[in-house]
Design a protein around this motif. Structure first.
Motif, PDB file in Angstrom:
ATOM      1  N   UNK A 171       0.830  -1.217   0.000  1.00 28.14           N
ATOM      2  CA  UNK A 171       0.000   0.000   0.000  1.00 28.14           C
ATOM      3  C   UNK A 171       0.860   1.261   0.000  1.00 28.14           C
ATOM      4  N   UNK A 172       2.026   1.209   0.639  1.00 27.70           N
ATOM      5  CA  UNK A 172       2.906   2.378   0.707  1.00 27.70           C
ATOM      6  C   UNK A 172       4.262   2.053   0.076  1.00 27.70           C
ATOM      7  N   UNK A 175       7.441   4.205   0.805  1.00 27.32           N
ATOM      8  CA  UNK A 175       7.949   4.397   2.164  1.00 27.32           C
ATOM      9  C   UNK A 175       8.785   3.195   2.611  1.00 27.32           C
ATOM     10  N   UNK A 272      -2.859  -2.222  22.229  1.00 33.16           N
ATOM     11  CA  UNK A 272      -2.818  -1.025  21.391  1.00 33.16           C
ATOM     12  C   UNK A 272      -2.093   0.157  22.044  1.00 33.16           C
ATOM     13  N   UNK A 280       4.418   3.499  17.458  1.00 36.25           N
ATOM     14  CA  UNK A 280       4.413   2.432  16.462  1.00 36.25           C
ATOM     15  C   UNK A 280       3.170   2.550  15.576  1.00 36.25           C
ATOM     16  N   UNK A 281       3.400   2.555  14.275  1.00 39.62           N
ATOM     17  CA  UNK A 281       2.296   2.719  13.328  1.00 39.62           C
ATOM     18  C   UNK A 281       1.721   1.355  12.934  1.00 39.62           C
TER      19      UNK A 281
ATOM     20  N   UNK B   9      -7.754  -0.253  13.013  1.00 42.96           N
ATOM     21  CA  UNK B   9      -6.490  -0.507  13.693  1.00 42.96           C
ATOM     22  C   UNK B   9      -5.385   0.372  13.096  1.00 42.96           C
ATOM     23  N   UNK B  10      -5.365   0.450  11.772  1.00 36.99           N
ATOM     24  CA  UNK B  10      -4.333   1.269  11.131  1.00 36.99           C
ATOM     25  C   UNK B  10      -4.587   2.753  11.376  1.00 36.99           C
ATOM     26  N   UNK B  12      -6.033   4.241  13.813  1.00 37.04           N
ATOM     27  CA  UNK B  12      -5.758   4.630  15.190  1.00 37.04           C
ATOM     28  C   UNK B  12      -4.273   4.949  15.381  1.00 37.04           C
ATOM     29  N   UNK B  13      -3.423   4.197  14.704  1.00 36.02           N
ATOM     30  CA  UNK B  13      -1.989   4.308  14.965  1.00 36.02           C
ATOM     31  C   UNK B  13      -1.230   5.115  13.913  1.00 36.02           C
ATOM     32  N   UNK B  14      -1.905   5.492  12.825  1.00 41.96           N
ATOM     33  CA  UNK B  14      -1.199   6.195  11.759  1.00 41.96           C
ATOM     34  C   UNK B  14      -1.252   7.699  11.987  1.00 41.96           C
ATOM     35  N   UNK B  15      -0.090   8.345  12.100  1.00 40.95           N
ATOM     36  CA  UNK B  15      -0.127   9.786  12.343  1.00 40.95           C
ATOM     37  C   UNK B  15      -0.298  10.610  11.056  1.00 40.95           C
ATOM     38  N   UNK B  19      -1.178   9.195   4.651  1.00 40.61           N
ATOM     39  CA  UNK B  19      -1.275   7.750   4.869  1.00 40.61           C
ATOM     40  C   UNK B  19      -2.696   7.375   5.273  1.00 40.61           C
ATOM     41  N   UNK B  22      -4.792   7.353   2.199  1.00 34.84           N
ATOM     42  CA  UNK B  22      -4.520   6.151   1.395  1.00 34.84           C
ATOM     43  C   UNK B  22      -5.238   4.933   1.977  1.00 34.84           C
ATOM     44  N   UNK B  23      -5.235   4.812   3.300  1.00 38.58           N
ATOM     45  CA  UNK B  23      -5.904   3.672   3.939  1.00 38.58           C
ATOM     46  C   UNK B  23      -7.411   3.728   3.704  1.00 38.58           C
ATOM     47  N   UNK B  26      -8.271   2.979  -0.019  1.00 38.38           N
ATOM     48  CA  UNK B  26      -8.226   1.555  -0.330  1.00 38.38           C
ATOM     49  C   UNK B  26      -9.464   0.839   0.207  1.00 38.38           C
ATOM     50  N   UNK B 128      -9.494 -10.656  17.779  1.00 39.33           N
ATOM     51  CA  UNK B 128      -9.362  -9.557  18.753  1.00 39.33           C
ATOM     52  C   UNK B 128      -9.615  -8.191  18.118  1.00 39.33           C
ATOM     53  N   UNK B 129      -9.110  -7.960  16.908  1.00 33.51           N
ATOM     54  CA  UNK B 129      -9.301  -6.618  16.363  1.00 33.51           C
ATOM     55  C   UNK B 129     -10.739  -6.434  15.899  1.00 33.51           C
ATOM     56  N   UNK B 131     -13.253  -7.775  17.475  1.00 39.50           N
ATOM     57  CA  UNK B 131     -13.991  -7.540  18.726  1.00 39.50           C
ATOM     58  C   UNK B 131     -13.826  -6.097  19.184  1.00 39.50           C
ATOM     59  N   UNK B 132     -12.630  -5.569  19.026  1.00 44.19           N
ATOM     60  CA  UNK B 132     -12.374  -4.188  19.433  1.00 44.19           C
ATOM     61  C   UNK B 132     -13.244  -3.238  18.611  1.00 44.19           C
TER      62      UNK B 132
END
Lengths: 350, 528
Positions: A171-172, A175, A272, A280-281, B9-10, B12-15, B19, B22-23, B26, B128-129, B131-132
């Motif tokens: 996807x990236x 990078x 998480x 962490x990404x 999940x992505x 939440x963590x992608x700053x 990006x 893009x997520x 997709x 798990x993800x 369920x979250x």
């Protein structure tokens, strides 16, 4: 095997300041300070300390210890012991059995007057292409770790985590994916899993990861095309996978990379908030330790009426096995940590 | 649900913004209807079921887990939904993981009392993800750092450049989940959906900052001037299909301002500034902040912080779209409409007469009311164009105030700046010699200065608290800000508007930085 006069392992295995001591054999298992005679389960820094006079371990563990601490400091006398071969030390029958943790990792089985204890060292039950799988040994006392002994820790199949990584690379493509992985074991396992998933492009390494990868290859674990990340062009690193110590992935070292996607391969990534707080990404839940289910299944499999817990979340494991009538005892051995937990470190700190 | 869970999940963590886009792109490109439409609704907060209480999750956990282990796990993880998602002891099931559409439709149609059993079945069938994502969805706490705007930018990309995000914005509030006509339009298989009489948001026209080099080019006769008020920009939309107050980011903020909704007994789309007004005097921004982000506004709030809208433009008069008219023409229409309608809680933004830019500059320098940020200059013949068209509208802010403050803490930034200590808490000296924090700045310095600051922080750390470092009292920074206002939220008793680093004072000893008292005096000067 059981006689009414069989001694309880408490009578002959003692917790001393230097570590777990086998009295009738006169040796320590994974002592935390230099001793005369040591049996070493595996080469992680908290278990394999430098400066013992006599060291017994698997050939791979000794080889890795020599790379990490130098030939002299890995033991004045170094005795290689193949898995499964019984040896008598003092009055004790001793043998090593694979622990499935990292290359060379062994459980230490000890028998004295019909009483048998097994020290597992660190272990896992999930298959690992870089080391021999854990073999359960029936025993009277099973000495276990408890790093991930909470029911929130259930490691998913590592192949699925690697698939996540490769999907993100697709996807990236412009990078760099930088994967934090501990230099001994995790790094090589991630590489081997990537190769199995069909990733045959070069994998770039932080300088701290190089010596042990070379040693793994020398010991017969093929890792494919590995190159130093430090000398690579930024352009070459676009779309590449780089493996570095966990302490380096979100710090100054990573600035050389092309818009890095920060990944971390660790059992802690299951939570998480842990991933978030470390920047962490892409968390990759890949662990070299047994998860909650594996810990419990292993206790049942070895059939020991009693377990001793060396380190980790002993209270939860002891609580859980008690429900099945197994007695638990916390050894509270000091000095054992978790290599997956390592904080921002220079190079290869533990 | 699996794809949605992975997306969450992505996100939440992608700053990074790009990006995230893009997520999202997709996801929208690969997931089928109506799943993707319900996911879009979930991400933009447009789902119409009543959220379950956290008690439901707790109840499920108690029924399935050992209380001691649950307590230890919750203590370790810290988040209820996350704990349950991770430790859920799934019963073997041959049900597949539930689909997005199934989940949403069930949540809308099911009475609350039946929910626990259904949710337990879903949890059994998910990882798990999954369920979250489920637990966050049903409790309505889906904060993933992806704004509604970001989702619209990603949707526009789906159209391959044929459709701008603003065009989606204009129909957005007339659409309902799962947005089938929207996706058909984006993918080129249908015409643009017609919002008809729905109270949709119209993207705002924005101003550019006026910098000294631009002065010379300004023809005073071609521009109109107004005060720039320190409130929040809002669009009032009253149509046959309903009434809404929107923020400049297209967020529906009607719930925060019930008295405005009540006052909008007309058909028009208006552009203006929401202010807290007492006896005709504009209160500091901090007062207006009390009214923001509320789902329900109580009677005391309404009395203590009365809001008002200062109108400065008109986009629609009834059904008639005025946006192609010039500013002057729209102003005439606005004044005529205002005289005719006499709406409650509203007034007109005054036009400031002037002959020359120099005269205007004097007016600007003379401004000392805290609620005025400076001046707005609008080209007399400018049509109302979304975005920031060049040379049409200018904001000419008052010169900033400044103080010399001492860096106290530094925190790592996000995204590209995640390896840099780039967010600085600064403080001023109190009479008793204690340094008290007065604000936080994360902009105003160059990339080269950031590298120097980062190095300085690392070499002068005295304490670490997670991502935050406490530093030696040795770095003086000149902080520019637009206004200082009283605040009882801060230990110092003062809050700064738009603080940023103006200059690094490597030359200045920390002991010679400004006193808190100096800053307090600027508040006195600024208030009425």
């Amino acid at each position: 095997m059981k006689h009414f006069d069989t001694p309880h392992p408490e009578a002959w295995l003692r917790v001393l300041p230097d570590g777990l001591f086998c009295e009738p054999g006169g040796f320590y298992v994974d002592p935390v300070r230099p001793v005369d005679r040591a049996v070493i389960t595996h080469a992680h820094a908290d278990h394999a300390r430098p400066g013992h006079a006599h060291v017994l371990a698997s050939a791979e563990t000794l080889a890795i210890m020599r790379v990490r601490m130098g030939v002299d400091r890995a033991g004045t006398v170094q005795q290689e012991q193949p898995y499964g071969q019984v040896l008598t030390i003092g009055e004790v029958r001793v043998w090593l059995q694979p622990a499935g943790h990292v290359l060379g990792a062994a459980q230490v089985a000890m028998e004295w007057r019909g009483s048998r204890a097994v020290v597992s060292g660190d272990y896992k039950r999930a298959p690992d292409p870089t080391c021999a799988p854990f073999e359960p040994i029936p025993c009277d006392v099973f000495v276990t770790e408890a790093t991930f002994a909470l029911p929130v820790f259930r490691h998913p199949p590592p192949e699925a985590e690697i698939a996540k990584l490769l999907a993100s690379v697709a996807l990236f493509p412009e990078r760099t994916h930088v994967v934090g992985a501990y230099a001994l074991g995790k790094c090589q396992r991630v590489i081997a899993l990537l190769r199995r998933a069909g990733w045959d492009r070069p994998i770039y390494l932080h300088g701290a990861q190089m010596p042990l990868c070379a040693e793994y290859e020398r010991l017969g674990v093929p890792l494919g095309d590995l190159r130093p990340a430090t000398v690579a062009n930024k352009a070459d690193l676009a779309g590449a996978i780089v493996i570095a110590p966990p302490g380096a992935i979100a710090d100054r070292w990573a600035r050389r990379l092309a818009e890095p996607v920060v990944c971390l391969a660790s059992g802690w990534m299951r939570v998480r908030q842990r991933a978030r707080s470390r920047g962490v990404e892409l968390p990759l839940v890949i662990s070299d330790h047994a998860d909650w289910d594996e810990l419990n299944a292993t206790v049942d499999e070895v059939g020991a009426p009693e377990i001793w817990v060396t380190h980790g979340r002993e209270e939860a494991l002891i609580h859980e096995v008690a429900k099945r009538g197994v007695r638990g005892r916390a050894l509270r051995l000091l000095g054992y940590g978790d290599e997956e937990e390592d904080l921002p470190a220079q190079g290869e700190a533990a | 649900m699996i794809a949605f869970a992975e997306l969450l999940e992505r996100l939440v963590l992608t700053p990074g913004r790009l990006a995230k886009i893009a997520l999202l792109r997709r996801y929208f490109a690969t997931e089928p209807d109506p799943d993707r439409g319900f996911a879009l609704a979930a991400l933009t907060g447009e789902l119409a079921f009543q959220a379950a209480k956290p008690m439901l999750i707790r109840g499920l956990a108690e029924a399935r887990t050992d209380p001691t282990l649950f307590a230890w796990s919750y203590d370790y993880v810290g988040d209820l939904a996350d704990t349950v998602a991770l430790m859920w002891p799934a019963k073997p099931t041959n049900q597949p993981a539930p689909g997005m559409t199934e989940v949403i439709q069930t949540l809308i149609a099911t009475p609350k009392t039946d929910l626990p059993d259904i949710v337990a079945g879903w949890l059994d069938a998910s990882d798990a993800s999954g369920r979250y994502a489920l637990l966050k969805l049903i409790t309505g706490s889906l904060r993933v750092g992806a704004s509604a705007r970001l989702a619209k930018v990603a949707l526009a990309e789906l159209a391959g450049g044929r459709i701008a995000p603003d065009e989606i914005e204009e129909i957005w509030h007339g659409l309902t989940p799962p947005y089938l006509p929207l996706f058909e339009w984006l993918e080129g298989t249908a015409e643009r959906p017609d919002p008809a009489g729905a109270p949709v948001f119209r993207p705002l026209m924005l101003a550019q900052p006026l910098e000294p080099p631009d002065f010379a080019a300004l023809d005073p006769a071609a521009f109109r001037a107004e005060w720039k008020w320190d409130g929040i920009r809002a669009q009032l939309v009253a149509m046959p299909g309903g009434r809404r107050v929107y923020s400049r980011g297209a967020e529906d903020i009607s719930n925060s301002f019930p008295e405005l909704i009540e006052a909008m007994d007309f058909h028009a789309v208006l552009d203006g500034e929401i202010l807290v007004l007492r006896d005709g005097v504009v209160a500091p921004f901090a007062d207006l902040q009390q009214r923001l982000g509320r789902k329900v506004v109580g009677g005391k709030m309404l009395r203590d912080y009365p809001v008002h809208v200062r109108l400065y433009d008109m986009l629609f008069d009834g059904a008639e779209d005025l946006r192609a008219l010039t500013f002057d023409e729209r102003r005439v229409r606005l004044e005529a409409w205002f005289a005719r309608t006499q709406p409650a809680r509203m007034d007109l933004s005054a036009m400031i007469p002037f002959q020359t830019i120099a005269e205007l500059s004097e007016i600007r320098d003379g401004t000392r009311a805290a609620s005025i940020e400076g001046l707005m200059l609008k080209r007399a013949n400018s049509p109302y164009v979304p975005g920031r068209p060049k040379g049409q509208w200018w904001k000419w802010k008052r010169d900033p105030l400044s103080i010399d403050a001492v860096m106290m803490y530094a925190q790592r930034g996000h995204g590209k700046r995640s390896s840099f200590y780039s967010d600085y808490t600064f403080g001023l000296w109190r009479e008793d010699g204690e340094l008290v924090p007065v604000g936080k700045a994360y902009s105003g310095f160059t990339d080269a200065e950031l590298v120097q600051l980062d190095r300085w922080v690392r070499n002068h750390t005295t304490n670490r608290y997670g991502p935050v470092r406490e530093v030696e009292r040795g770095m003086v920074m000149e902080i520019a800000f637009d206004a200082a206002q009283r605040s009882n939220r801060h230990k110092s008793g003062v809050a700064l508007r738009f603080p940023r680093v103006a200059r690094l004072r490597w030359d200045k000893p920390a002991a010679e930085a400004d006193k808190l008292e100096t800053l307090m005096n600027t508040i006195e000067n600024l208030s009425h």
